[in-house]
Scaffold this motif. Structure first.
Motif, PDB file in Angstrom:
ATOM      1  N   ILE A  97       0.835  -1.205   0.000  1.00 40.94           N
ATOM      2  CA  ILE A  97       0.000   0.000   0.000  1.00 40.94           C
ATOM      3  C   ILE A  97       0.869   1.255   0.000  1.00 40.94           C
ATOM      4  O   ILE A  97       0.575   2.242  -0.680  1.00 40.94           O
ATOM      5  N   LEU A  98       1.965   1.233   0.743  1.00 39.56           N
ATOM      6  CA  LEU A  98       2.865   2.381   0.779  1.00 39.56           C
ATOM      7  C   LEU A  98       3.476   2.643  -0.595  1.00 39.56           C
ATOM      8  O   LEU A  98       3.804   3.786  -0.926  1.00 39.56           O
ATOM      9  N   LEU A  99       3.601   1.607  -1.404  1.00 39.41           N
ATOM     10  CA  LEU A  99       4.190   1.759  -2.734  1.00 39.41           C
ATOM     11  C   LEU A  99       3.234   2.441  -3.699  1.00 39.41           C
ATOM     12  O   LEU A  99       3.605   3.403  -4.372  1.00 39.41           O
ATOM     13  N   HIS A 100       1.997   1.961  -3.784  1.00 36.30           N
ATOM     14  CA  HIS A 100       1.066   2.489  -4.794  1.00 36.30           C
ATOM     15  C   HIS A 100      -0.007   3.420  -4.243  1.00 36.30           C
ATOM     16  O   HIS A 100      -0.704   4.076  -5.011  1.00 36.30           O
ATOM     17  N   GLY A 101      -0.166   3.478  -2.933  1.00 35.96           N
ATOM     18  CA  GLY A 101      -1.093   4.440  -2.339  1.00 35.96           C
ATOM     19  C   GLY A 101      -2.554   4.067  -2.410  1.00 35.96           C
ATOM     20  O   GLY A 101      -3.421   4.895  -2.099  1.00 35.96           O
ATOM     21  N   ILE A 102      -2.876   2.833  -2.785  1.00 35.96           N
ATOM     22  CA  ILE A 102      -4.278   2.411  -2.814  1.00 35.96           C
ATOM     23  C   ILE A 102      -4.584   1.795  -1.456  1.00 35.96           C
ATOM     24  O   ILE A 102      -4.226   0.649  -1.176  1.00 35.96           O
ATOM     25  N   GLY A 103      -5.223   2.578  -0.599  1.00 32.10           N
ATOM     26  CA  GLY A 103      -5.409   2.187   0.790  1.00 32.10           C
ATOM     27  C   GLY A 103      -6.442   1.093   1.002  1.00 32.10           C
ATOM     28  O   GLY A 103      -7.132   0.659   0.074  1.00 32.10           O
TER      29      GLY A 103
END
Length: 212
Positions: A75-81
């Protein structure tokens, strides 16, 4: 979802409309990891004039619903929470929508084998068939048109051409950066190609580029 009529429409290729696409996934194994998001941006190819134009109005983006969210590191990589993953579009609906949007268009991606494998696997599971669109790897075109450049990754090619990405590792932002990369190499592509088939043949020549 009526899938077969779309497959019939996609049988004919529209060589004047390309789609540059990118995906986000739960990991780097296309055979096992989950597809989280798909984005694509249209390019209009004017073959007689040898022009390539980005058509931002011709774009697509979807987050697929996940039963369980991907890892915190992912999630930290692509920001899709977590919430966005849980509230995404059901996979069959999302992939049918992308199939309809992309019908007849060649699909271009950087390191396209990954995108093709993971999208194909999920389309097969959700829709009963993988996408019939032709695929082309942007990296192959970069290498064959600029053999003197020792870049391999998307970041390295972007650095070579001075391309900035608003939000790296987000599918839509990466797709836009790849569109800009294609525009940078387009003059050399257009000098050797007068059709989509020519572009496919040119991309295949990457195997004979030094270091390929």
């Amino acid at each position: 979802m009526d899938w077969l009529p779309w497959r019939r429409r996609a049988a004919g290729i529209d060589a004047s409309r390309w789609l540059v696409m990118d995906v986000e996934s739960s990991g780097l194994d296309p055979g096992r990891d989950r597809l989280l998001a798909v984005a694509a941006i249209g390019l209009r190819v004017d073959w007689p004039a040898r022009r390539l134009a980005v058509v931002l109005a011709d774009s697509f983006e979807v987050v697929l619903r996940q039963e369980a969210p991907s890892s915190r590191e992912n999630i930290l990589l692509h920001g899709i929470g977590v919430q966005r993953q849980k509230e995404g579009v059901p996979p069959a609906q999302a992939l049918a929508a992308f199939a309809a949007f992309s019908a007849g268009a060649p699909l271009l991606a950087f390191h396209a084998a990954f995108d093709r494998a993971i999208v194909g696997r999920h389309a097969q599971a959700a829709l009963g068939a993988s996408l019939p669109n032709p695929w082309l790897d942007i990296e192959h075109l970069c290498r064959v048109t600029h053999p003197q450049v020792r870049a391999r990754s998307l970041d390295e090619w972007m650095a070579h051409f001075g391309i900035r990405c608003a939000a790296r590792h987000q599918a839509m932002a990466d797709s836009l950066a790849e569109c800009e990369l294609l525009q940078r190499i387009w003059p050399r592509v257009a000098a050797e190609c007068s059709s989509w088939r020519d572009v496919q043949r040119l991309a295949r020549h990457h195997r004979w580029v030094a270091g390929g």
